[in-house]
Scaffold this motif. Sequence first.
Motif, PDB file in Angstrom:
ATOM      1  N   ALA A  30     -43.810 -22.661  -3.125  1.00  0.00           N
ATOM      2  CA  ALA A  30     -43.328 -21.727  -4.418  1.00  0.00           C
ATOM      3  C   ALA A  30     -43.470 -20.271  -4.003  1.00  0.00           C
ATOM      4  CB  ALA A  30     -44.477 -22.150  -5.290  1.00  0.00           C
ATOM      5  N   GLU A  31     -44.362 -19.784  -3.113  1.00  0.00           N
ATOM      6  CA  GLU A  31     -44.599 -18.242  -2.811  1.00  0.00           C
ATOM      7  C   GLU A  31     -43.327 -18.285  -1.981  1.00  0.00           C
ATOM      8  OE1 GLU A  31     -46.677 -16.343  -3.521  1.00  0.00           O
ATOM      9  OE2 GLU A  31     -48.436 -17.391  -4.063  1.00  0.00           O
ATOM     10  N   TRP A  32     -42.923 -18.977  -1.182  1.00  0.00           N
ATOM     11  CA  TRP A  32     -41.782 -18.469  -0.323  1.00  0.00           C
ATOM     12  C   TRP A  32     -40.457 -18.233  -0.995  1.00  0.00           C
ATOM     13  CZ3 TRP A  32     -36.872 -20.407   0.409  1.00  0.00           C
ATOM     14  CH2 TRP A  32     -36.046 -20.137   1.561  1.00  0.00           C
ATOM     15  N   TRP A  33     -40.278 -19.308  -2.224  1.00  0.00           N
ATOM     16  CA  TRP A  33     -39.259 -19.063  -2.955  1.00  0.00           C
ATOM     17  C   TRP A  33     -39.423 -17.736  -3.819  1.00  0.00           C
ATOM     18  CZ3 TRP A  33     -34.612 -20.662  -3.044  1.00  0.00           C
ATOM     19  CH2 TRP A  33     -34.265 -22.085  -2.372  1.00  0.00           C
TER      20      TRP A  33
ATOM     21  N   TRP B 134     -45.465 -27.811  -8.473  1.00  0.00           N
ATOM     22  CA  TRP B 134     -45.596 -26.675  -8.462  1.00  0.00           C
ATOM     23  C   TRP B 134     -44.297 -25.813  -8.899  1.00  0.00           C
ATOM     24  CZ3 TRP B 134     -49.916 -24.013  -7.102  1.00  0.00           C
ATOM     25  CH2 TRP B 134     -50.935 -24.599  -6.595  1.00  0.00           C
ATOM     26  N   ILE B 135     -44.504 -25.142  -9.755  1.00  0.00           N
ATOM     27  CA  ILE B 135     -43.330 -24.231 -10.505  1.00  0.00           C
ATOM     28  C   ILE B 135     -43.357 -22.807 -10.348  1.00  0.00           C
ATOM     29  CG2 ILE B 135     -42.443 -24.017 -12.715  1.00  0.00           C
ATOM     30  CD1 ILE B 135     -42.748 -26.841 -13.348  1.00  0.00           C
ATOM     31  N   VAL B 136     -42.435 -22.281 -10.263  1.00  0.00           N
ATOM     32  CA  VAL B 136     -42.134 -20.850 -10.033  1.00  0.00           C
ATOM     33  C   VAL B 136     -41.431 -20.371 -11.469  1.00  0.00           C
ATOM     34  CG1 VAL B 136     -41.146 -18.637  -9.198  1.00  0.00           C
ATOM     35  CG2 VAL B 136     -41.575 -20.708  -7.650  1.00  0.00           C
ATOM     36  N   GLU B 137     -42.280 -19.764 -12.463  1.00  0.00           N
ATOM     37  CA  GLU B 137     -41.855 -19.301 -13.583  1.00  0.00           C
ATOM     38  C   GLU B 137     -41.131 -17.892 -13.249  1.00  0.00           C
ATOM     39  OE1 GLU B 137     -44.838 -20.014 -16.900  1.00  0.00           O
ATOM     40  OE2 GLU B 137     -46.040 -20.454 -15.406  1.00  0.00           O
ATOM     41  N   GLY B 138     -39.873 -17.892 -13.454  1.00  0.00           N
ATOM     42  CA  GLY B 138     -39.127 -16.803 -13.172  1.00  0.00           C
ATOM     43  C   GLY B 138     -38.881 -15.803 -14.354  1.00  0.00           C
TER      44      GLY B 138
ATOM     45  N   LEU C 169     -37.037  -8.889  -9.907  1.00  0.00           N
ATOM     46  CA  LEU C 169     -37.773  -9.742 -10.377  1.00  0.00           C
ATOM     47  C   LEU C 169     -39.028  -9.282 -10.952  1.00  0.00           C
ATOM     48  CD1 LEU C 169     -37.942 -13.102 -10.641  1.00  0.00           C
ATOM     49  CD2 LEU C 169     -39.228 -12.763  -8.180  1.00  0.00           C
ATOM     50  N   SER C 170     -39.470  -9.544 -12.211  1.00  0.00           N
ATOM     51  CA  SER C 170     -40.631  -8.962 -12.755  1.00  0.00           C
ATOM     52  C   SER C 170     -41.806  -9.694 -11.979  1.00  0.00           C
ATOM     53  CB  SER C 170     -40.831  -9.352 -14.283  1.00  0.00           C
ATOM     54  OG  SER C 170     -41.866  -8.875 -14.767  1.00  0.00           O
ATOM     55  N   GLU C 171     -42.825  -8.873 -11.389  1.00  0.00           N
ATOM     56  CA  GLU C 171     -43.936  -9.531 -10.948  1.00  0.00           C
ATOM     57  C   GLU C 171     -45.024  -9.850 -11.859  1.00  0.00           C
ATOM     58  OE1 GLU C 171     -44.159  -9.843  -7.409  1.00  0.00           O
ATOM     59  OE2 GLU C 171     -42.392  -9.220  -6.905  1.00  0.00           O
ATOM     60  N   GLU C 172     -44.970  -9.125 -12.932  1.00  0.00           N
ATOM     61  CA  GLU C 172     -45.866  -9.495 -13.800  1.00  0.00           C
ATOM     62  C   GLU C 172     -45.546 -10.769 -14.592  1.00  0.00           C
ATOM     63  OE1 GLU C 172     -47.457  -7.738 -18.229  1.00  0.00           O
ATOM     64  OE2 GLU C 172     -46.257  -6.475 -16.999  1.00  0.00           O
ATOM     65  N   LYS C 173     -44.257 -11.065 -14.930  1.00  0.00           N
ATOM     66  CA  LYS C 173     -44.247 -12.294 -15.777  1.00  0.00           C
ATOM     67  C   LYS C 173     -43.817 -13.551 -14.923  1.00  0.00           C
ATOM     68  CE  LYS C 173     -42.615  -9.596 -19.574  1.00  0.00           C
ATOM     69  NZ  LYS C 173     -41.465  -9.114 -20.499  1.00  0.00           N
ATOM     70  N   THR C 174     -43.365 -13.399 -13.406  1.00  0.00           N
ATOM     71  CA  THR C 174     -42.943 -14.375 -12.552  1.00  0.00           C
ATOM     72  C   THR C 174     -44.449 -14.874 -12.097  1.00  0.00           C
ATOM     73  OG1 THR C 174     -41.088 -13.238 -11.994  1.00  0.00           O
ATOM     74  CG2 THR C 174     -41.560 -15.017 -10.747  1.00  0.00           C
ATOM     75  N   LEU C 175     -44.763 -16.189 -12.415  1.00  0.00           N
ATOM     76  CA  LEU C 175     -45.795 -16.875 -12.082  1.00  0.00           C
ATOM     77  C   LEU C 175     -45.495 -18.130 -11.298  1.00  0.00           C
ATOM     78  CD1 LEU C 175     -47.293 -16.447 -15.678  1.00  0.00           C
ATOM     79  CD2 LEU C 175     -47.847 -14.915 -13.943  1.00  0.00           C
ATOM     80  N   ILE C 176     -46.576 -18.551 -10.664  1.00  0.00           N
ATOM     81  CA  ILE C 176     -46.657 -19.703  -9.687  1.00  0.00           C
ATOM     82  C   ILE C 176     -47.614 -20.392 -10.440  1.00  0.00           C
ATOM     83  CG2 ILE C 176     -47.220 -20.795  -7.673  1.00  0.00           C
ATOM     84  CD1 ILE C 176     -45.907 -18.426  -6.293  1.00  0.00           C
ATOM     85  N   THR C 177     -47.260 -21.866 -10.868  1.00  0.00           N
ATOM     86  CA  THR C 177     -48.141 -22.636 -11.628  1.00  0.00           C
ATOM     87  C   THR C 177     -48.188 -24.158 -11.127  1.00  0.00           C
ATOM     88  OG1 THR C 177     -47.778 -21.398 -13.639  1.00  0.00           O
ATOM     89  CG2 THR C 177     -48.841 -23.311 -14.085  1.00  0.00           C
TER      90      THR C 177
ATOM     91  N   ILE D  42     -38.232 -22.790 -11.266  1.00  0.00           N
ATOM     92  CA  ILE D  42     -38.006 -23.556  -9.689  1.00  0.00           C
ATOM     93  C   ILE D  42     -39.163 -24.592  -9.686  1.00  0.00           C
ATOM     94  CG2 ILE D  42     -37.881 -23.227  -7.344  1.00  0.00           C
ATOM     95  CD1 ILE D  42     -36.081 -20.966  -7.856  1.00  0.00           C
ATOM     96  N   ILE D  43     -38.741 -25.743  -9.299  1.00  0.00           N
ATOM     97  CA  ILE D  43     -39.877 -26.880  -9.136  1.00  0.00           C
ATOM     98  C   ILE D  43     -39.728 -27.289  -7.636  1.00  0.00           C
ATOM     99  CG2 ILE D  43     -40.436 -29.103  -9.857  1.00  0.00           C
ATOM    100  CD1 ILE D  43     -38.407 -28.712 -12.215  1.00  0.00           C
ATOM    101  N   THR D  44     -40.734 -27.162  -7.058  1.00  0.00           N
ATOM    102  CA  THR D  44     -40.996 -27.340  -5.653  1.00  0.00           C
ATOM    103  C   THR D  44     -42.393 -28.291  -5.247  1.00  0.00           C
ATOM    104  OG1 THR D  44     -40.937 -26.496  -3.344  1.00  0.00           O
ATOM    105  CG2 THR D  44     -42.319 -25.276  -5.199  1.00  0.00           C
ATOM    106  N   ASP D  45     -42.470 -28.386  -4.099  1.00  0.00           N
ATOM    107  CA  ASP D  45     -43.586 -29.289  -3.684  1.00  0.00           C
ATOM    108  C   ASP D  45     -44.964 -28.893  -3.143  1.00  0.00           C
ATOM    109  OD1 ASP D  45     -42.716 -28.389  -1.231  1.00  0.00           O
ATOM    110  OD2 ASP D  45     -42.500 -30.312  -0.225  1.00  0.00           O
ATOM    111  N   SER D  46     -45.065 -27.598  -3.217  1.00  0.00           N
ATOM    112  CA  SER D  46     -46.455 -26.800  -2.798  1.00  0.00           C
ATOM    113  C   SER D  46     -46.598 -25.543  -3.022  1.00  0.00           C
ATOM    114  CB  SER D  46     -46.505 -27.002  -1.056  1.00  0.00           C
ATOM    115  OG  SER D  46     -45.705 -26.207  -0.378  1.00  0.00           O
ATOM    116  N   ARG D  47     -47.639 -25.164  -2.948  1.00  0.00           N
ATOM    117  CA  ARG D  47     -48.019 -23.547  -3.213  1.00  0.00           C
ATOM    118  C   ARG D  47     -47.162 -22.770  -2.272  1.00  0.00           C
ATOM    119  NH1 ARG D  47     -50.526 -19.739  -5.795  1.00  0.00           N
ATOM    120  NH2 ARG D  47     -51.991 -21.032  -7.137  1.00  0.00           N
TER     121      ARG D  47
END
Length: 649
Positions: free
Chosen positions: A302-305, A174-178, A321-329, A294-299
């Motif tokens: 990722a949401e917490w981060w 799980w990755i947060v694309e910031g 933090l750009s809400e539109e461009k910050t994605l969780i994948t 940011i690489i983490t272990d669960s959705r």
Amino acid sequence: MAQKFDLPKTETELRNTLDKIYETSKTAYENNERPSFTDLIELMSARTTIVTAIHKIKSNKGSETPGVDGKTMQKDYLEKPFEWVIKDIQSAFKYFKPQKIRRKYIDKPGKTEKRPLGIPTIRDRIVQECIKNILEPILEAQFYKYSFGFRPMRDTQMALEHVKQCVHNTGYHWIVEGDISKCFDKINHGILTKRLYHIGIKDTRLLQIIKAMLKAGIAGECEINEDGTPQGGVLSPLLANAFLDIFDEWVSTQWDDKTTRHDYSRHNDKIKWLRKRSNLIPAYLVRYADDFVIITDSREHAEWWKQHIRKFLAERMKLTLSEEKTLITDVRKQYIHFLGYEYKVVKGKAKKGYISRTIPDRKRLKRKVLLLNDEIKAFPKDWSRERVIQAINLINSKIRGVINYYSNCTWVNIAMKKYSRILQLTAARRLKSYKRKQRRKRGGSKEKRGFKWVPANQVQNLVNIHQGYTTKIPAIKYRDIWIGVTSLTFCKWEITLMKTQEETPYTESGRQLYFNRTKKKRRNARLDNMLNEKTSELIAAGLTHKNYNFEYYMNRAYALNRDKLKCRICGKWLYHGTVYSHRINPNLPIDKVNKVANLASMDCDCYNIVNNLKKSTDHLEAKVRRKVQEFRDKLVNSNKIKTHAKTNV
């Protein structure tokens, strides 16, 4: 305790001083302390620092781009007397008042909005470069190890490789694309100066200069710039990294660099303990300028981060933090987009059950290809064959640039194959218009000359690349050789090595590691300590011809480097005695006469015999006599051209 250093008299001494600064800063940081540096202004305004800064700036493409005052590097600094240039920059440090920044807007690839660039005056750029040269080793020693943007000996490929390694080693998917919204335009000056002081910049005079730089007005827009660092400024990337280091430190100390009561000998043992015994939420940060993942272990984590990063940036750093461009994948299902690459994992034979797949960002690659396509279409039909070949070589260098940037992608060949035919067909259509007339060969048959599809290994350009391919490429004939437009498919995946943290420009071992990895030629320090003191005194006093300007004083040292400390005539070592810099063509214009290519290092005897055309050379060896004659011929020819020009006038 505050650190003080002797003022460097040569570039070699400057390099040694920077190494010591880095070592001092690194030692303090590794002992969980912060260094303390004062008297930095004196180092920054030293003659050697100024000369080195000017050389760096003049080698940049934009060195002749003027600021609001219209001044350029060549005319307003390089052609001025040496002492005047030094005193002008030193006075800037004493009574610093930056001029306004010239604003220029450039297109953002694939976007309608434009990117604002700030262009300081040449004088302010030189001051910024002097500051950067001394500040960088202090900050580099303390920056987060997985921050890759705008830092020496680091690049985008290393950043992507570390993301891949983190996912592979941890099994986290799980990755947060910031993305930080307008990061560089919103940097708070007060927070930045406090951070610099915290890192160890205790010279308050320097902090005042930096603050004045940041607040310099923008011509036609504002008198005082309240926030941000101007994109385009020499010092801006370093200051931005210093500011974002606050974010790096906050994220990394919550997991990867977490301080524990027990001092573990192995980092992996500490991470195992954190996973089993703590309630901490794992996170591995990789940042490149204002883009981060940011690489983490669960959705859920990722949401917490994402939520806590948004809060931290807003409250502690006054950023959004750009809400539109910050994605969780989940990279097992979708690609992430990072630094022009796409990355995901697919099932395969690996320790964690997944293998990495990377490809060029398809939208970005398509834009690059279409731009190259338009450049090929724009070749005028009335160009000479020489101009066409020159244009082909330029296009080839750009195509190879695209290939080299994406060579670390496992699917680079598949992505390139999709767009290669577009460029090849466009190049073929354009080159056909340069066909030469047919001529009749002996026996009555006609020989076609001009254009045809030629196997790549039979063309005579980019031989080291083309010799491995038989694919036909569009080519044009020049005399008896074929010059071809290269193909995007001439590429292959190349493994990227992980960043070695010991690789740095501020230690001898770090520089050697960089050389071993890149095989790039190591830049030697200028041999300014070898030059004639009497000549330097004359230049400083302004008692010589106008040709003995700042550029001459600076470039004669680089010419001596190029000549490997040997006389160009007799080959004698120039370790001792007077070193003479002979102008091969003394009648060139002032902006060309002191370029390195026009200077030749000689000892006293050879210099005198070259410039005294009547002096006999019979006593010299044949090889030396021939070289003397070559330099004499060039002198005579240059004088003839000058006399002819005067006659015509």
